[in-house]
Scaffold this active site. Sequence first.
Site, PDB file in Angstrom:
ATOM      1  N   TRP B 313       0.844  -1.206   0.000  1.00 24.15           N
ATOM      2  CA  TRP B 313       0.000   0.000   0.000  1.00 24.15           C
ATOM      3  C   TRP B 313       0.876   1.252   0.000  1.00 24.15           C
ATOM      4  CZ3 TRP B 313      -0.573   4.223   3.250  1.00 24.15           C
ATOM      5  CH2 TRP B 313      -1.687   5.037   3.006  1.00 24.15           C
ATOM      6  N   HIS B 314       1.991   1.166   0.737  1.00 23.94           N
ATOM      7  CA  HIS B 314       2.850   2.348   0.838  1.00 23.94           C
ATOM      8  C   HIS B 314       3.616   2.639  -0.445  1.00 23.94           C
ATOM      9  CE1 HIS B 314       2.065   2.213   5.165  1.00 23.94           C
ATOM     10  NE2 HIS B 314       2.447   3.474   5.163  1.00 23.94           N
ATOM     11  N   GLY B 315       3.869   1.618  -1.242  1.00 21.87           N
ATOM     12  CA  GLY B 315       4.585   1.881  -2.486  1.00 21.87           C
ATOM     13  C   GLY B 315       4.732   0.646  -3.329  1.00 21.87           C
ATOM     14  N   PHE B 461       2.404   8.213  -1.398  1.00 18.97           N
ATOM     15  CA  PHE B 461       1.895   6.849  -1.223  1.00 18.97           C
ATOM     16  C   PHE B 461       0.438   6.779  -1.672  1.00 18.97           C
ATOM     17  CE2 PHE B 461       5.050   7.305   2.343  1.00 18.97           C
ATOM     18  CZ  PHE B 461       6.088   6.876   1.570  1.00 18.97           C
TER      19      PHE B 461
END
Lengths: 392, 461
Positions: B313-315, B461
């Site tokens: 999800w963050h990257g 993000f």
Amino acid sequence: MRKITAYLTIIAFFGILAGCALLGIVLPDAQSSLAENRTLTARPVNDLSDLEALTENWNNYAVDQFPMRERLLSVYSALELMQGKRFSRNTYVTSDGWLLTFPYALTDSSLQNLVSALEGAAGRTGVPFVYALLPQKNDMLSGLAEPYLDAGNTLSNRTRLLDAIASASGVTAADVSGDFLELYGEDEAERMYFRTDFHWNALGAFRAAESIASELAREGIISEADVPREDDFEWRDLTGEAEYMGDLNRRFSNLLSTGEFIPYYSVKNTERIEYYTSVDDSVKVERSEIVSRGLGGKELNYNTLFTDNLGYFRVINPDARSDKHVLILKDSYQNPTTDYFTELFSEVDIIDPRAYKDIPLQELVEARDIDAVILMFHQENVSSELIGFLNG
Amino acid sequence: MGLGSIIFLYGFCPAFFLIYYLLPKRFRNAALLLFSLAFYAWGDPYCICVLIASAAVNFLLGRLLSGDRSARTRKCIFAAGCCFNILLLGVFKYTGFIFRTVCSALGIERTAPVLPLPMGISFYTFQAVSFLADAYRRRIKAGPVGFSLYMMMFPRVMQGPLMRYEDLAPQLDARTVDAERVAGGIFRFVIGLAKKVLIADVLGTVSAGLGAVPDTVAGAWLGLAAYTLQLYFDFSGYTDMALGLGGMMGFTFPENFRYPYCSRSISDFWRRWHITLGAWFRDYVYFPLGGSRTTKPKLVRNLLIVWLLTGLWHGAGWTFVIWGLFHGVVICIEKLAGLEKRKIPSGVRHIVCMFLVMFGWVPFRSAGVGEMSAYFARMFGAGAVGAVDSTALLYLHDYLPLILIAAVGCTPLVSKLCSRLGEKRPALAGALRCAATVLLLLLCTVFLVNSTYQPQLYARF
């Protein structure tokens, strides 16, 4: 009481926001920033074909045209200096108030391009080329910012540039940086550079000019007896007579001391000297338009104390020591040496390749009957404009 | 347009609040929606279509879910909604990553397609999934303006905090705006702005100035310390700004941070860091998988799935997968060994936790696995030109006071002192709050016009 402070907070917050917004609308746009030495973003044209660029331009415009921005930059600088920071606004600040720039390493490709351009130009023109490596302030004074400034790049720039020029056929290297490092310690060097400027002062420039003249004598371009000495010039100490606005100090909104040591020299007799800003005799100008424009004023800077960074000008001195005619290609480090070379040569043509694109080098050398070409650049400056000009 | 940009502060903000406060209450939601659309369009003029399309599709699916339909039909609608959202996020965020990974596995050299990453897509997609899940479970209903605000409201659209529609809906219908609430919101907003502009952005110059992989051991540790603080002040500053703006409009958004760098374990850290994201994964992934009330192997599986997804999800990159799994593995160890319940001195717990968090930020900040490995190596001297160099010394000299201030700011110390002052001398505390608001706003303006503003780290993000 709670309500009162709540209302005060609301009024103050929205008052500041709305007040600044209104001032931004009412006040005329500023053209440029002195502290940042750049043109500020103008009101964007609403071109809807590129929306991202449009919003980005408006964002930049809002920042650049913020009311009283120049003063706010000054407040920022004051805060930085108050914190005792050693590196701010891309400048090293020593505890004694000396300002030094960030040392960049020369690239191999730029050195190769310079060598090939020099060889080509020397070969085409058929006149002697002397490349003078001038000691940039970091070269001599990086010790002042130790241990926060690594002088490694600066020192290796000198040796790499020197090696590169030595390898160029038809070009002689005048290692003024080497002479300075050998002859002067840090204490002496401190008297030869402006504390808050990128450049040296008249004393440093004079010593460099002497060093170049000696190299020219060794090369047989002039005779040893022609080399001018200190007492051939009129010397003055302008310290205390004017404030010196150093170009690095400008980055800090001139918050650092403007009380600099300002030595100054000039040729003794200027009556018969002529100045032109054209290759032919069509545009003759007064000395005061070219040299030391700001002398006598309350504020001086590098450009108004010496010569400005003009694209082209030439000087004729019938009383010069040598009858030779030289062309100097230069950066701003050359500016305080103009009078030295005026005293030395009967004719000096001076070109700043950053601002000169008119006549190609070879044509100019032939048209002006040039005897030698001297290149004067500080050792961190291998300029693409110079390479372009040499390549014709 | 960032919440801490000059154009937002001195253009958008006064214009919006002037209209918002002057309008009768019944028109305020509509005005908020229009300004939210303008806010988004200013920051990402082309991708606003993606946001509007996502909101429209999810609104329609929500309507279908809330209707009187068979369980099977509703399940199909919900599954379709999830697929739509995952596909939307997948196409815009993960196409390049998947393409590169497949090409690399097959040994093909091809340039990955470059798609624009719509601003806040990870946040608003999760909001949409949350809405669909709740509509599926509890048949919640939303009106078009209310749902659009849930998805697009300008303080939250870029970086949250994530929240359930049910928590926002009552506030959309009735909310109070009084002087104390507005002043409280202003104070919170300005504190957030100061965290972002005066601390995070300045520390960002340290971590960036020392380079992606610093030359020396000291540089690597200093860069990591600066990044650790920068990330917290950047994201928590943004959250403060969002909560403050919400407060100024009469909304209450959920808190996202509770002094995460005071944690005593990684599990504890995730109860304090990006709280609303943790809650989302807990409610919509971890619990549906079976949560912790299951066998140990399944617990490990559930945790690793959650943390793999958290990382992704963050990257879209292997470094984020590594970061997520690193946290997942540490949490598995903590849970299986019952470390949180064991008697270990709190100081030791805290130090170990901080080292683990900081180690985790190395892959998080690195552009690739190679850079991450080099950074780790540099921290322990491998490949370093020395223990310390002039650059590290310079940054240490110039920024140590700020690093120390920031470190203190990560603790509840200042907040406790302010609360105590507020209890004993409320008038003085009120006056100081007012003065601090003005002073910090002016100081932030000085820093912002000096062009030090950088977009929020978490916005990417």
